[in-house]
Design a protein around this motif. Structure first.
Motif, PDB file in Angstrom:
ATOM      1  N   UNK A 113     -52.926  81.501 -16.414  1.00  0.00           N
ATOM      2  CA  UNK A 113     -52.113  80.288 -16.446  1.00  0.00           C
ATOM      3  C   UNK A 113     -53.023  79.062 -16.350  1.00  0.00           C
ATOM      4  N   UNK A 114     -52.732  78.056 -17.121  1.00  0.00           N
ATOM      5  CA  UNK A 114     -53.551  76.849 -17.117  1.00  0.00           C
ATOM      6  C   UNK A 114     -53.323  76.060 -15.843  1.00  0.00           C
ATOM      7  N   UNK A 115     -54.403  75.616 -15.230  1.00  0.00           N
ATOM      8  CA  UNK A 115     -54.293  74.785 -14.043  1.00  0.00           C
ATOM      9  C   UNK A 115     -54.213  73.329 -14.443  1.00  0.00           C
ATOM     10  N   UNK A 116     -53.863  72.508 -13.475  1.00  0.00           N
ATOM     11  CA  UNK A 116     -53.832  71.072 -13.736  1.00  0.00           C
ATOM     12  C   UNK A 116     -55.211  70.584 -14.157  1.00  0.00           C
ATOM     13  N   UNK A 117     -56.244  71.091 -13.512  1.00  0.00           N
ATOM     14  CA  UNK A 117     -57.609  70.682 -13.854  1.00  0.00           C
ATOM     15  C   UNK A 117     -57.947  71.050 -15.291  1.00  0.00           C
ATOM     16  N   UNK A 171     -55.914  71.462 -17.826  1.00  0.00           N
ATOM     17  CA  UNK A 171     -55.162  70.628 -18.754  1.00  0.00           C
ATOM     18  C   UNK A 171     -55.820  69.261 -18.900  1.00  0.00           C
ATOM     19  N   UNK A 172     -56.392  68.761 -17.808  1.00  0.00           N
ATOM     20  CA  UNK A 172     -56.971  67.417 -17.823  1.00  0.00           C
ATOM     21  C   UNK A 172     -58.397  67.380 -18.366  1.00  0.00           C
ATOM     22  N   UNK A 173     -59.080  68.509 -18.358  1.00  0.00           N
ATOM     23  CA  UNK A 173     -60.484  68.523 -18.754  1.00  0.00           C
ATOM     24  C   UNK A 173     -60.670  67.910 -20.138  1.00  0.00           C
ATOM     25  N   UNK A 178     -42.021  70.902  -8.315  1.00  0.00           N
ATOM     26  CA  UNK A 178     -41.836  70.020  -9.479  1.00  0.00           C
ATOM     27  C   UNK A 178     -42.656  70.426 -10.687  1.00  0.00           C
ATOM     28  N   UNK A 179     -43.741  71.181 -10.463  1.00  0.00           N
ATOM     29  CA  UNK A 179     -44.579  71.660 -11.568  1.00  0.00           C
ATOM     30  C   UNK A 179     -44.373  73.161 -11.797  1.00  0.00           C
ATOM     31  N   UNK A 180     -43.398  73.755 -11.112  1.00  0.00           N
ATOM     32  CA  UNK A 180     -43.180  75.209 -11.178  1.00  0.00           C
ATOM     33  C   UNK A 180     -44.465  75.967 -10.870  1.00  0.00           C
ATOM     34  N   UNK A 181     -45.116  75.538  -9.798  1.00  0.00           N
ATOM     35  CA  UNK A 181     -46.380  76.157  -9.388  1.00  0.00           C
ATOM     36  C   UNK A 181     -47.350  76.246 -10.555  1.00  0.00           C
ATOM     37  N   UNK A 182     -47.485  75.144 -11.276  1.00  0.00           N
ATOM     38  CA  UNK A 182     -48.444  74.962 -12.380  1.00  0.00           C
ATOM     39  C   UNK A 182     -47.982  75.573 -13.703  1.00  0.00           C
ATOM     40  N   UNK A 183     -46.839  76.257 -13.736  1.00  0.00           N
ATOM     41  CA  UNK A 183     -46.385  76.865 -14.993  1.00  0.00           C
ATOM     42  C   UNK A 183     -46.121  75.814 -16.066  1.00  0.00           C
ATOM     43  N   UNK A 184     -45.699  74.614 -15.676  1.00  0.00           N
ATOM     44  CA  UNK A 184     -45.426  73.576 -16.665  1.00  0.00           C
ATOM     45  C   UNK A 184     -46.702  73.061 -17.322  1.00  0.00           C
ATOM     46  N   UNK A 185     -47.805  73.126 -16.614  1.00  0.00           N
ATOM     47  CA  UNK A 185     -49.073  72.715 -17.224  1.00  0.00           C
ATOM     48  C   UNK A 185     -49.473  73.676 -18.350  1.00  0.00           C
ATOM     49  N   UNK A 186     -49.095  74.936 -18.198  1.00  0.00           N
ATOM     50  CA  UNK A 186     -49.364  75.918 -19.251  1.00  0.00           C
ATOM     51  C   UNK A 186     -48.633  75.545 -20.542  1.00  0.00           C
ATOM     52  N   UNK A 187     -47.449  75.010 -20.406  1.00  0.00           N
ATOM     53  CA  UNK A 187     -46.651  74.673 -21.583  1.00  0.00           C
ATOM     54  C   UNK A 187     -47.269  73.535 -22.400  1.00  0.00           C
ATOM     55  N   UNK A 216     -53.519  72.115 -24.286  1.00  0.00           N
ATOM     56  CA  UNK A 216     -54.010  71.709 -25.590  1.00  0.00           C
ATOM     57  C   UNK A 216     -53.263  70.564 -26.235  1.00  0.00           C
ATOM     58  N   UNK A 217     -52.198  70.074 -25.580  1.00  0.00           N
ATOM     59  CA  UNK A 217     -51.428  68.969 -26.129  1.00  0.00           C
ATOM     60  C   UNK A 217     -51.900  67.639 -25.542  1.00  0.00           C
ATOM     61  N   UNK A 218     -51.894  66.614 -26.371  1.00  0.00           N
ATOM     62  CA  UNK A 218     -52.228  65.267 -25.917  1.00  0.00           C
ATOM     63  C   UNK A 218     -50.947  64.554 -25.499  1.00  0.00           C
ATOM     64  N   UNK A 219     -51.018  63.835 -24.415  1.00  0.00           N
ATOM     65  CA  UNK A 219     -49.859  63.076 -23.959  1.00  0.00           C
ATOM     66  C   UNK A 219     -49.459  62.085 -25.044  1.00  0.00           C
ATOM     67  N   UNK A 220     -48.216  62.121 -25.518  1.00  0.00           N
ATOM     68  CA  UNK A 220     -47.812  61.214 -26.604  1.00  0.00           C
ATOM     69  C   UNK A 220     -47.941  59.744 -26.216  1.00  0.00           C
ATOM     70  N   UNK A 221     -48.288  58.920 -27.179  1.00  0.00           N
ATOM     71  CA  UNK A 221     -48.453  57.490 -26.915  1.00  0.00           C
ATOM     72  C   UNK A 221     -47.176  56.857 -26.380  1.00  0.00           C
ATOM     73  N   UNK A 222     -46.018  57.311 -26.885  1.00  0.00           N
ATOM     74  CA  UNK A 222     -44.771  56.672 -26.461  1.00  0.00           C
ATOM     75  C   UNK A 222     -44.530  56.838 -24.969  1.00  0.00           C
TER      76      UNK A 222
END
Length: 306
Positions: A1-5, A7-9, A226-235, A238-244
């Protein structure tokens, strides 16, 4: 599972986090920008971003282990936030919170919440007294019956402590969708100030009955997982936060977006993501200022995590 770290790297969000420190936060929140909401039973304002301590604060009581957690708490307090949620069942977390809160008069800035998870009145009393000792405080702001264990007995005890002024608020908790019906049954039968349960972009069952009921009856709501124990970061790996998201909501990280989604529900009083990383604490706090998504934006957010 992807961690917050993970996802941010390598992303822009990592640069934002790197710039956040307990000292820079005091400037960014100097104008009281952190949103607060009233506790319905009293009207007391509670900042919407707090700190959970499950897993993250079960560490040794030594300087090396406590150093990052000390910075987490300083970051929280420097922002104007106050809520720290812990429990005897979180290992050494309660004692860690008590030790850190006792430093430099920090306790008076904090809203300390703990729990009782015992069966039987005397067992509950012993556990609660141990919590007072661990937290090094004569008063606990919120005591909750943890995961609905022996609920009626423990709530009776908590009401007595509230009448004595040792506990300011009382509540009940759970962390699973499957417990939401039981929570509703308790809330219909037992008067409480707070209820704590899970709610997130990926776990939205609380929208059906629990959140509307709490809004209607004036019960303060704390949100865990709130993050489902990091499961939401997995979703969003590889995605970039949308500009909007940044332009319309001011969010600069996926974590902020997840928290803003939760806070957009007006029944939510505060959300309590757990972390042992001061930069993540700073990032979480940014979700508590600026714009929150409307219904159309919430729908777009859900689609991002599909």
């Amino acid at each position: 599972m992807a961690s917050r770290r993970q996802i941010l790297q390598g992303g822009a969000s990592l640069a934002v986090l790197a710039a956040l420190t307990p000292w820079s936060l005091s400037a960014s929140f100097a104008a009281g920008a952190l949103l607060s909401r009233p506790i319905p039973s009293s009207g007391e304002a509670l900042p919407v971003i707090g700190l959970g301590t499950s897993r993250t604060h079960d560490v040794a009581l030594d300087d090396k282990a406590l150093k990052p957690l000390r910075e987490v708490l300083r970051t929280l307090a420097n922002s104007g936030a106050s809520l720290v949620d812990t429990a005897p069942s979180y290992g050494r977390a309660e004692a860690v919170c008590g030790a850190l809160a006792a430093e430099n008069g920090l306790r008076r800035k904090l809203f300390l919440a703990s729990k009782v998870s015992s069966t039987g009145r005397e067992a509950g009393r012993r556990q609660i007294e141990a919590s007072f000792a661990a937290l090094r405080s004569d008063t606990i702001d919120l005591m909750q019956v943890h995961n609905l264990q022996d609920t009626r007995t423990q709530l009776e005890l908590l009401r007595e402590l509230k009448e004595q002024g040792r506990v300011r608020y009382i509540g009940v908790t759970h962390y699973l969708d499957s417990a939401h019906e039981r929570l509703l049954e308790v809330l219909r039968e037992e008067p409480v100030d707070f209820v704590q349960f899970n709610y997130s972009i990926g776990e939205r069952n609380a929208e059906r009955e629990l959140l509307p009921y709490c809004a209607d009856k004036g019960i303060a709501v704390l949100i865990n997982r709130p993050f489902q124990r990091a499961a939401l970061f997995e979703r969003v790996r590889g995605k970039t936060l949308p500009d909007w998201v940044t332009v319309e909501l001011g969010a600069t990280s996926w974590a902020q977006l997840m928290l803003k989604f939760i806070l957009a529900n007006p029944a939510v009083t505060a959300v309590i993501p757990a972390t042992s990383n001061p930069r993540y604490m700073a990032d979480n706090l940014q979700a508590g200022q600026g714009r929150l998504p409307d219904a159309a934006q919430r729908k777009r957010i859900v689609e991002l995590f599909a």
